[in-house]
Design a protein around this motif. Structure first.
Motif, PDB file in Angstrom:
ATOM      1  N   PHE A  54      44.577  25.528  45.940  1.00 39.45           N
ATOM      2  CA  PHE A  54      43.808  25.526  44.695  1.00 39.45           C
ATOM      3  C   PHE A  54      43.265  24.141  44.375  1.00 39.45           C
ATOM      4  O   PHE A  54      42.242  24.013  43.709  1.00 39.45           O
ATOM      5  N   PRO A  74      42.071  28.902  48.900  1.00 36.19           N
ATOM      6  CA  PRO A  74      43.264  29.748  48.803  1.00 36.19           C
ATOM      7  C   PRO A  74      43.144  31.063  49.563  1.00 36.19           C
ATOM      8  O   PRO A  74      44.116  31.516  50.160  1.00 36.19           O
ATOM      9  N   TYR A  75      41.927  31.676  49.546  1.00 37.46           N
ATOM     10  CA  TYR A  75      41.847  32.994  50.182  1.00 37.46           C
ATOM     11  C   TYR A  75      41.998  32.903  51.696  1.00 37.46           C
ATOM     12  O   TYR A  75      42.468  33.846  52.331  1.00 37.46           O
ATOM     13  N   ALA A  78      45.752  32.562  52.207  1.00 39.41           N
ATOM     14  CA  ALA A  78      46.413  33.850  52.009  1.00 39.41           C
ATOM     15  C   ALA A  78      46.326  34.665  53.287  1.00 39.41           C
ATOM     16  O   ALA A  78      47.275  35.326  53.695  1.00 39.41           O
ATOM     17  N   ARG A  79      45.163  34.591  53.955  1.00 41.81           N
ATOM     18  CA  ARG A  79      45.003  35.361  55.192  1.00 41.81           C
ATOM     19  C   ARG A  79      45.839  34.777  56.325  1.00 41.81           C
ATOM     20  O   ARG A  79      46.201  35.478  57.259  1.00 41.81           O
ATOM     21  N   PHE A  86      52.292  32.680  40.459  1.00 37.78           N
ATOM     22  CA  PHE A  86      51.881  31.725  39.443  1.00 37.78           C
ATOM     23  C   PHE A  86      52.946  31.628  38.365  1.00 37.78           C
ATOM     24  O   PHE A  86      53.535  32.629  37.963  1.00 37.78           O
ATOM     25  N   PHE A  92      46.646  41.656  37.292  1.00 39.03           N
ATOM     26  CA  PHE A  92      45.346  42.248  36.980  1.00 39.03           C
ATOM     27  C   PHE A  92      45.625  43.254  35.865  1.00 39.03           C
ATOM     28  O   PHE A  92      45.935  44.423  36.109  1.00 39.03           O
ATOM     29  N   ILE A 103      45.519  45.771  46.152  1.00 42.55           N
ATOM     30  CA  ILE A 103      44.507  44.724  46.349  1.00 42.55           C
ATOM     31  C   ILE A 103      45.028  43.657  47.311  1.00 42.55           C
ATOM     32  O   ILE A 103      44.324  43.221  48.225  1.00 42.55           O
ATOM     33  N   LEU A 155      50.964  40.440  51.025  1.00 40.90           N
ATOM     34  CA  LEU A 155      50.181  39.711  52.033  1.00 40.90           C
ATOM     35  C   LEU A 155      50.937  39.629  53.353  1.00 40.90           C
ATOM     36  O   LEU A 155      50.407  39.130  54.328  1.00 40.90           O
TER      37      LEU A 155
ATOM     38  N   LYS B 177      37.193  44.606  40.733  1.00 35.90           N
ATOM     39  CA  LYS B 177      37.998  44.656  39.505  1.00 35.90           C
ATOM     40  C   LYS B 177      39.022  43.523  39.488  1.00 35.90           C
ATOM     41  O   LYS B 177      39.322  42.966  38.434  1.00 35.90           O
ATOM     42  N   ALA B 178      39.553  43.188  40.665  1.00 34.36           N
ATOM     43  CA  ALA B 178      40.508  42.077  40.742  1.00 34.36           C
ATOM     44  C   ALA B 178      39.830  40.789  40.289  1.00 34.36           C
ATOM     45  O   ALA B 178      40.409  40.001  39.538  1.00 34.36           O
ATOM     46  N   ARG B 180      37.316  40.588  38.266  1.00 32.65           N
ATOM     47  CA  ARG B 180      37.089  40.707  36.827  1.00 32.65           C
ATOM     48  C   ARG B 180      38.365  40.360  36.059  1.00 32.65           C
ATOM     49  O   ARG B 180      38.330  39.636  35.074  1.00 32.65           O
ATOM     50  N   GLU B 181      39.495  40.851  36.530  1.00 35.15           N
ATOM     51  CA  GLU B 181      40.735  40.672  35.782  1.00 35.15           C
ATOM     52  C   GLU B 181      41.253  39.246  35.894  1.00 35.15           C
ATOM     53  O   GLU B 181      41.730  38.689  34.913  1.00 35.15           O
ATOM     54  N   ASP B 182      41.226  38.666  37.080  1.00 28.96           N
ATOM     55  CA  ASP B 182      41.735  37.298  37.245  1.00 28.96           C
ATOM     56  C   ASP B 182      41.295  36.753  38.598  1.00 28.96           C
ATOM     57  O   ASP B 182      41.874  37.103  39.625  1.00 28.96           O
ATOM     58  N   GLN B 184      41.533  33.789  39.874  1.00 28.34           N
ATOM     59  CA  GLN B 184      42.482  32.893  40.541  1.00 28.34           C
ATOM     60  C   GLN B 184      43.504  33.689  41.334  1.00 28.34           C
ATOM     61  O   GLN B 184      43.798  33.387  42.492  1.00 28.34           O
ATOM     62  N   SER B 185      44.046  34.709  40.669  1.00 30.79           N
ATOM     63  CA  SER B 185      45.025  35.536  41.343  1.00 30.79           C
ATOM     64  C   SER B 185      44.372  36.241  42.532  1.00 30.79           C
ATOM     65  O   SER B 185      44.960  36.336  43.605  1.00 30.79           O
ATOM     66  N   ALA B 186      43.148  36.699  42.338  1.00 32.82           N
ATOM     67  CA  ALA B 186      42.432  37.373  43.420  1.00 32.82           C
ATOM     68  C   ALA B 186      42.291  36.447  44.622  1.00 32.82           C
ATOM     69  O   ALA B 186      42.483  36.843  45.770  1.00 32.82           O
ATOM     70  N   MET B 187      41.988  35.175  44.310  1.00 38.52           N
ATOM     71  CA  MET B 187      41.811  34.200  45.384  1.00 38.52           C
ATOM     72  C   MET B 187      43.108  33.993  46.161  1.00 38.52           C
ATOM     73  O   MET B 187      43.100  33.865  47.374  1.00 38.52           O
ATOM     74  N   SER B 188      44.222  33.976  45.433  1.00 41.33           N
ATOM     75  CA  SER B 188      45.502  33.745  46.116  1.00 41.33           C
ATOM     76  C   SER B 188      45.916  34.966  46.932  1.00 41.33           C
ATOM     77  O   SER B 188      46.869  34.904  47.687  1.00 41.33           O
ATOM     78  N   LEU B 189      45.191  36.075  46.759  1.00 37.10           N
ATOM     79  CA  LEU B 189      45.534  37.286  47.508  1.00 37.10           C
ATOM     80  C   LEU B 189      44.512  37.562  48.611  1.00 37.10           C
ATOM     81  O   LEU B 189      44.355  38.692  49.062  1.00 37.10           O
ATOM     82  N   LEU B 191      41.127  37.202  48.569  1.00 36.76           N
ATOM     83  CA  LEU B 191      39.757  37.624  48.267  1.00 36.76           C
ATOM     84  C   LEU B 191      38.882  36.396  48.031  1.00 36.76           C
ATOM     85  O   LEU B 191      39.281  35.478  47.319  1.00 36.76           O
ATOM     86  N   ASP B 320      42.110  40.477  25.483  1.00 39.24           N
ATOM     87  CA  ASP B 320      42.280  39.846  26.789  1.00 39.24           C
ATOM     88  C   ASP B 320      40.948  39.356  27.324  1.00 39.24           C
ATOM     89  O   ASP B 320      40.839  38.274  27.850  1.00 39.24           O
TER      90      ASP B 320
END
Lengths: 241, 326
Positions: A54, A74-75, A78-79, A86, A92, A103, A155, B177-178, B180-182, B184-189, B191, B320
């Motif tokens: 980050f 970060p993505y 993750a891969r 966090f 989400f 996801i 992951l 949607k991920a 849209r919701e967050d 940062q979290s999406a990036m750490s997963l 995406l 939110d």
């Protein structure tokens, strides 16, 4: 196998004129649990953000399985198999618990059906199965922390960075989370954990790294670190003369 | 399940039969235009409802599509169907060029940037000579209401089906949607937000470009105000918000209701035209206050609250979203 799993080499991250993390180095071997502790503002979360991509470090390098990952987004990490949670949980909120984990599963299972199957397995492991179809926003704090871990686990990481997943939980919930962490270690996942609750750190860490004002002040077994005068001073302040 | 499919087939059959039942071209035109607004509302909602980016420049793509077709038909003598893929392509190129810088922005900043871009493009078209400037462009008339009905039906139906598949069935929907919701979290997963947002932007822009192209050929006259003005975007926004963001059916319902209301007003109450915008504004304000999840969102949350005792209050959701972590 002599290669360290994760190498943090003299990493510095500066915000303005402030060294949030300064010249921090340590190594992790595969399968270890390392506790990262330090008083508030010591730079633990910043170091986490640097390792997980980050923030790019101002100087220094991070090697993951001998691959230079410093500054990679970060993505991509993750891969590569680095999962993180966090401290301020980021579910989400508008999606269901299952969807949250699905996801994360897409990285390893691009097809929806397989990702869903995998997500169910993860929820089974983390104990959220009966909450799978509720909205993530309706989970309790303990549930949200569990969801954070579930997402990172989906992951299928080889390195897991856990940022205060126990803090704020009641003793029963905390014990369940500790059990979970230990079971992850037995699956061969290497874990770096930030935690304020000493009971947790002392019980599960193989080694502990202590930060204060962005610098590493001690490293060693939990027992040795707890006796280290510099660490005691960092936590409790100087003894009156 | 099979009953659902039967109903769907029946519904499609009715839609296909409309031109042979509705002989009055006035009504056929209304249905055709209603389709167009459904297409604009659902394509706007791809970015707004699913991805969380309020695009106040959606009309850009509609206008760019309309102008591309007009220019190619007028100045190059192309046939209509040959211009359609080009219009789609030009809309896509504009989306990429506009999206790369603006999609870094969030919340109100993105809304302002896209709105400003729309005004800038409208001004450019106004001063350019090959676009006819303020005089607009005339297209070779093709007066065949049935043709436009079917073209609109196929395009909008196709867009609806594509969005349904991508957003409700395929992984892509959960990914946006991920974000849209967050993000940062999406990036750490795993995406890549920039890539996914750009894909969503394309999915939103290209249909609008094609609809603009059809509109131009259908109406046979376009000018900067009619295809690039605020009204195109604003009406799509109002329809989607009224119907319910983040769903496919919601904006479609909103489009039909608001478009029919508008048409009725202009056709039968033209003496009171001044009142139209006032009433529309009142309806929007009321729906934002009383139906923050839109018409469809309210209906579905009622149904869910019947099933489960506990359901998330609508207001906490909007709290939110209002959180300015920009």
């Amino acid at each position: 196998m002599s290669e360290p799993f994760l190498q943090v080499n003299a990493v510095t991250k500066t915000f303005g004129g402030l060294h949030a993390v300064f010249q921090v180095s340590f190594q992790m071997n595969a399968g270890e649990i390392i506790g990262l502790i330090g008083p508030n503002g010591a730079g633990k979360t910043t170091l986490f953000n640097v390792i997980s991509g980050f923030y790019a470090p101002n100087s220094g390098k991070i090697l993951f399985k001998n691959l230079d990952i410093s500054g990679k987004p970060p993505y991509k990490l993750a891969r590569l198999g680095i999962g993180r949670t966090f401290q301020v949980v980021k579910p989400f909120a508008g999606l269901t618990v299952l969807e949250n984990v699905v996801i994360a599963s897409f990285v390893k299972y691009p097809q929806r059906r397989k990702a869903e199957k995998h997500a169910w397995q993860i929820l089974e492991m983390t104990g959220l199965v009966d909450r799978a179809n509720v909205q993530a926003s309706s989970l309790t704090l303990a549930g949200r922390k569990r969801l954070e871990v579930s997402k990172a686990l989906a992951l299928e990481p080889t390195l897991l960075l856990l940022d205060e997943v126990v803090a704020g939980l009641n003793p029963t919930e905390a014990d369940r989370t500790i059990e979970l962490i230990l079971s992850l270690r037995s699956q061969g996942i290497t874990i770096l954990i930030v935690e304020h609750i000493m009971r947790v750190i002392m019980n599960i860490s193989d080694r502990v790294v202590v930060l204060n004002f962005g610098q590493k002040i001690a490293e060693g077994s939990p027992r040795d670190v707890a006796k280290n005068p510099e660490v005691i001073q960092a936590y409790l302040g100087e003894a009156p003369q | 399940m099979s009953r659902k499919y039967l109903l769907l087939i029946l519904f499609c059959g009715i839609l296909l039969a409309v031109p042979s039942i509705v002989r009055d071209t006035f009504y056929l035109r209304i249905v055709t235009e209603a389709f167009m607004w459904i297409g604009l509302a659902i394509s706007w909602d791809v970015l707004a409802g699913y991805t969380g980016y309020l695009n106040f420049g959606h009309g850009i793509f509609f206008g760019v599509g309309a102008y591309t077709t007009s220019i190619l038909m007028n100045l190059c003598g192309w046939s209509f169907f040959m211009t359609l893929p080009v219009s789609a392509l030009v809309a896509a190129v504009v989306a990429v060029i506009a999206g790369i810088p603006t999609l870094r922005l969030k919340g109100a900043y993105f809304a302002i940037a896209t709105w400003a871009l729309a005004r800038a493009i409208q001004q450019m078209v106004l001063v350019a000579s090959f676009t006819g400037g303020p005089d607009g462009m005339r297209l070779p008339p093709f007066l065949h209401p049935g043709f436009f009905y079917y073209t609109m039906l196929i395009v909008v139906g196709g867009v609806f089906a594509l969005n349904w598949f991508l957003l409700e069935k395929a992984p892509f929907g959960l990914k946006v949607k991920a974000i849209r919701e967050d993000d940062q979290s999406a990036m750490s997963l795993g995406l890549n937000p920039t890539k996914i947002k750009l894909q969503a932007f394309l999915l939103s822009a290209v249909p609008a470009g094609i609809l603009g192209a059809i509109y131009a050929y259908w109406i046979t006259y376009i000018d900067p105000a009619s295809v690039l003005g605020d009204m195109v975007t604003d009406q799509a926004v109002v329809m989607a918000v009224f119907g319910g963001l983040g769903t496919l059916i919601g904006p479609a319902i909103g489009a039909v209701i608001i478009f029919l209301f508008k048409t009725y007003f202009w056709a039968y109450l033209s003496d009171y035209q001044v009142l139209y915008l006032i009433i529309l504004g009142g309806v929007i304000a009321a729906s934002v206050v009383f139906l923050p999840n839109g018409l469809w969102g309210t209906i579905t949350s009622y149904r869910q609250s019947d099933k489960a005792l506990k359901h998330e209050p609508v207001s906490s959701r909007s709290d939110d979203k209002g959180d300015p972590h920009v």
